[in-house]
Design a protein around this motif. Sequence first.
Motif, PDB file in Angstrom:
ATOM      1  N   ASP A  48      38.574  34.992  50.326  1.00  9.47           N
ATOM      2  CA  ASP A  48      39.785  35.814  50.284  1.00  9.47           C
ATOM      3  C   ASP A  48      39.398  37.275  50.018  1.00  9.47           C
ATOM      4  OD1 ASP A  48      42.213  37.133  49.496  1.00  9.47           O
ATOM      5  OD2 ASP A  48      43.079  35.166  49.101  1.00  9.47           O
ATOM      6  N   LYS A  49      39.966  38.193  50.821  1.00 12.44           N
ATOM      7  CA  LYS A  49      39.564  39.603  50.742  1.00 12.44           C
ATOM      8  C   LYS A  49      39.875  40.264  49.400  1.00 12.44           C
ATOM      9  CE  LYS A  49      39.145  40.698  55.587  1.00 12.44           C
ATOM     10  NZ  LYS A  49      39.431  41.625  56.676  1.00 12.44           N
ATOM     11  N   LYS A  50      40.758  39.642  48.612  1.00 17.10           N
ATOM     12  CA  LYS A  50      41.067  40.244  47.308  1.00 17.10           C
ATOM     13  C   LYS A  50      39.900  40.091  46.329  1.00 17.10           C
ATOM     14  CE  LYS A  50      43.473  36.189  45.384  1.00 17.10           C
ATOM     15  NZ  LYS A  50      44.761  35.630  44.993  1.00 17.10           N
ATOM     16  N   HIS A  51      38.898  39.265  46.704  1.00 17.55           N
ATOM     17  CA  HIS A  51      37.718  39.081  45.852  1.00 17.55           C
ATOM     18  C   HIS A  51      36.493  39.834  46.393  1.00 17.55           C
ATOM     19  CE1 HIS A  51      40.138  36.043  44.022  1.00 17.55           C
ATOM     20  NE2 HIS A  51      40.022  35.176  45.003  1.00 17.55           N
ATOM     21  N   ILE A  52      36.590  40.341  47.622  1.00 17.62           N
ATOM     22  CA  ILE A  52      35.430  40.929  48.308  1.00 17.62           C
ATOM     23  C   ILE A  52      35.374  42.446  48.111  1.00 17.62           C
ATOM     24  CG2 ILE A  52      34.550  41.464  50.629  1.00 17.62           C
ATOM     25  CD1 ILE A  52      33.780  38.720  49.822  1.00 17.62           C
ATOM     26  N   VAL A  53      34.166  42.979  47.920  1.00 15.46           N
ATOM     27  CA  VAL A  53      33.978  44.435  47.883  1.00 15.46           C
ATOM     28  C   VAL A  53      32.889  44.832  48.881  1.00 15.46           C
ATOM     29  CG1 VAL A  53      34.740  44.763  45.508  1.00 15.46           C
ATOM     30  CG2 VAL A  53      32.340  44.254  45.952  1.00 15.46           C
ATOM     31  N   PHE A  54      32.961  46.086  49.363  1.00 15.44           N
ATOM     32  CA  PHE A  54      32.013  46.582  50.360  1.00 15.44           C
ATOM     33  C   PHE A  54      31.199  47.753  49.820  1.00 15.44           C
ATOM     34  CE2 PHE A  54      35.715  45.048  52.898  1.00 15.44           C
ATOM     35  CZ  PHE A  54      35.080  43.969  53.501  1.00 15.44           C
ATOM     36  N   THR A  55      29.979  47.849  50.304  1.00 19.20           N
ATOM     37  CA  THR A  55      29.115  48.981  49.973  1.00 19.20           C
ATOM     38  C   THR A  55      29.818  50.301  50.296  1.00 19.20           C
ATOM     39  OG1 THR A  55      27.225  47.641  50.634  1.00 19.20           O
ATOM     40  CG2 THR A  55      26.830  50.000  50.385  1.00 19.20           C
ATOM     41  N   GLY A  56      29.706  51.274  49.387  1.00 20.10           N
ATOM     42  CA  GLY A  56      30.236  52.607  49.660  1.00 20.10           C
ATOM     43  C   GLY A  56      31.687  52.806  49.285  1.00 20.10           C
ATOM     44  N   THR A  57      32.408  51.703  48.988  1.00 19.06           N
ATOM     45  CA  THR A  57      33.790  51.864  48.514  1.00 19.06           C
ATOM     46  C   THR A  57      33.758  52.286  47.043  1.00 19.06           C
ATOM     47  OG1 THR A  57      33.926  49.497  48.064  1.00 19.06           O
ATOM     48  CG2 THR A  57      34.761  50.245  50.178  1.00 19.06           C
ATOM     49  N   ILE A  58      34.864  52.812  46.542  1.00 20.13           N
ATOM     50  CA  ILE A  58      34.858  53.448  45.217  1.00 20.13           C
ATOM     51  C   ILE A  58      35.711  52.651  44.233  1.00 20.13           C
ATOM     52  CG2 ILE A  58      35.336  55.593  43.962  1.00 20.13           C
ATOM     53  CD1 ILE A  58      35.163  56.877  46.934  1.00 20.13           C
ATOM     54  N   ASN A  59      35.096  52.253  43.154  1.00 16.21           N
ATOM     55  CA  ASN A  59      35.778  51.480  42.122  1.00 16.21           C
ATOM     56  C   ASN A  59      36.818  52.345  41.398  1.00 16.21           C
ATOM     57  OD1 ASN A  59      36.413  49.421  40.359  1.00 16.21           O
ATOM     58  ND2 ASN A  59      34.648  49.742  39.035  1.00 16.21           N
ATOM     59  N   GLY A  60      37.882  51.697  40.918  1.00 14.25           N
ATOM     60  CA  GLY A  60      38.909  52.404  40.160  1.00 14.25           C
ATOM     61  C   GLY A  60      38.591  52.417  38.672  1.00 14.25           C
ATOM     62  N   ASP A  61      39.572  52.084  37.855  1.00 15.23           N
ATOM     63  CA  ASP A  61      39.421  52.225  36.401  1.00 15.23           C
ATOM     64  C   ASP A  61      38.814  51.006  35.708  1.00 15.23           C
ATOM     65  OD1 ASP A  61      40.495  54.748  36.530  1.00 15.23           O
ATOM     66  OD2 ASP A  61      42.557  54.041  36.249  1.00 15.23           O
ATOM     67  N   GLY A  62      38.691  49.881  36.415  1.00 20.05           N
ATOM     68  CA  GLY A  62      38.166  48.665  35.782  1.00 20.05           C
ATOM     69  C   GLY A  62      36.673  48.496  35.984  1.00 20.05           C
ATOM     70  N   SER A  63      36.031  47.804  35.042  1.00 18.28           N
ATOM     71  CA  SER A  63      34.601  47.501  35.181  1.00 18.28           C
ATOM     72  C   SER A  63      34.461  46.155  35.893  1.00 18.28           C
ATOM     73  CB  SER A  63      33.944  47.448  33.804  1.00 18.28           C
ATOM     74  OG  SER A  63      32.556  47.281  33.946  1.00 18.28           O
ATOM     75  N   LEU A  64      33.502  46.060  36.841  1.00 18.09           N
ATOM     76  CA  LEU A  64      33.346  44.842  37.641  1.00 18.09           C
ATOM     77  C   LEU A  64      31.923  44.310  37.580  1.00 18.09           C
ATOM     78  CD1 LEU A  64      35.100  46.062  40.947  1.00 18.09           C
ATOM     79  CD2 LEU A  64      36.157  44.723  39.118  1.00 18.09           C
TER      80      LEU A  64
END
Length: 657
Positions: free
Chosen positions: A209-225
């Motif tokens: 599910d795309k709500k769990h996926i992240v991509f290189t180069g995208t920018i994180n918001g205020d939460g730590s992952l």
Amino acid sequence: MVDKKENPHNHSQNQIFGKNTELYFAILCGVFLLTGFLVEKLTDFNNYVSLSSYLIAYFFGGFYISIEATNKIAKGGFDIDFLMIAAAAGAAYIGSWTEGALLLFLFSLGHALEHYAMNKAKKSIEALGDLSPKTALVKNNGKLKDIPIENLRINDIIVVKPNTKIAADGVIISGSSSINQAPITGESMPVDKTYIQDSSNLPGFKEIDKKHIVFTGTINGDGSLEVLVLKLTQDSTVSRLIKMVSEVETQKSPTQRLTKKFEKWYVPIVILIVFLLCFAYLIIDEDFKTSLYRAITVLVAASPCALAISTPSAVLSGIARAAQKGVLIKGGKALEDLGEITTIAFDKTGTLTEGKPKLTNVMPINNFDKNLFVELVLEVESLSNHPLAKAIVKDIKAQYSIESQNKASNVNAIQGKGIKASYDGKQVFIGNVKLMEDSSIKVDDDIISKMKNLLENGHTVMLVAYKKEIIGLISVMDTPRKAATTTLKRLKEIGIKHMVMLTGDHQNVGNAIAKQIGLTEAKGNLLPEDKVTAIKSLLQRYGKIAMVGDGVNDAPAMALSTVSVAMGAAGSDVALETADVALMSDKIENLPFVIGLSRESKRIIKQNIFISLGVVVLLVPVTILGLTNIGLAVAFHEGSTLVVVINALRLLRFNKN
């Protein structure tokens, strides 16, 4: 004007004054041209002083042009650079040093500014390479260590701090945040992402599910992952994107190929005409010097510089603008073809609809026990990997609060019809009427009537048979995307006349959704090979057609279409490689932008060709008749080259949806 892959002076540029050496050489040519002219006109110095200044101007102005001309001649071709060198040499021969130096100054300046403008478009694309951070914070045995991203390995766990770039394609295993995906997908709003519940048994990257996926180069918001790395750096979506965009540049559009063919014949013809004009004095009353001057002026006027750069500058600018908005257009052919499309075929599931079917009806018949019916359906569908089966299982578990007990076995999928399995030692069939008929199971009129009612309202209906008898039916429905109706309306406004949906679902399902969202036609009950037949038919009717899908399930049909458009291509290797146009985000509303950009690119290409050929058609007769001098010919000639480049760069600001 120059194929960037064959640009022979890149190394020289870096060795002398850096990347702008060509521009500095052009300026030096102008300085020495002006010096020579002022010395000649305003002083009594010996002619050798002004001549020396002109010779130095010739050196700086002709340096890169000569290298390019020599390289082309070595490969057996005469091009525009050769024509310019010949014209300058001819001017020197007849003593017109000022005009010759002016020609080289303006031509080399135009050349340098053209490369500068083209590089500006290329930099928009190459900026993708700056998306990836250089290091990643890896968590190992509770300790954090900063390592180069090249050293990341699959299944490493990286920690992404708030407001930092994500270093790898992967799945979130801890934490929640809003992610700015604009660098990859072009989405303007941040997307909420959260951790996956069970990271021990992951499906394929595309299936998560795309709500769990992240991509290189995208920018994180205020939460730590914390992210589990699923792709190596060289295989990440952004790396594939950079590689493909760089390959895209070299793919010639139909107009480019046509102009290349034109140049191949045109340049030798110009050389022949210029050679013959040198001997005009044998026929008309003038001296050899006048004939030669006219011939050289014609040589300048007839050079198709603006024509050579008109298409590649527009194509590159169009592709660069698309990349900024999260769309990969694979070369000039796809860009031009998409601009001519008036017919679009859409896959239904996941393209026009959410792709998330919901269980809408559970209907046992003939007094069959509902609890047993629900349990039987759950057990059998749990063994299937079909998306509809997964949706049914998920919704039954949620609606009836039961879990599978693994009571079914021997599941067998029957293409285009349904599945059969064993439950409690007896055969179960779940599927369409054809499956029942092929299995010698009677379907009476009452069941057909119930099915028809549901089908007419857009539901997908499956019959359930047990012990060779129909015991009930279930239905699911895939709801249209929220943006589908407005997107199709916008497509109509920009000139898309025919919008056809191709689906494996029942014809009535197709008709119901088509009516709901505003399609012109729907074709249902299609197997993959039927979709290919449908595309062939549409091509015969309308000439050119775009096919929009996910780039995976509809690969044969998409391959046959004039232009294939894949949606939600971020993270999908198959979609990135097979589609002509890849929308990195899963948003159908980006489609009007892409088609609008393609049409604007096509319009600018036509404008550029009109301008470049218009100047040649105007100048050549005027110069043959001797009505203008070489200086004016040069000004018009180089002016048209700069005009087409500036016109093409307007595409970098295109922003209509």
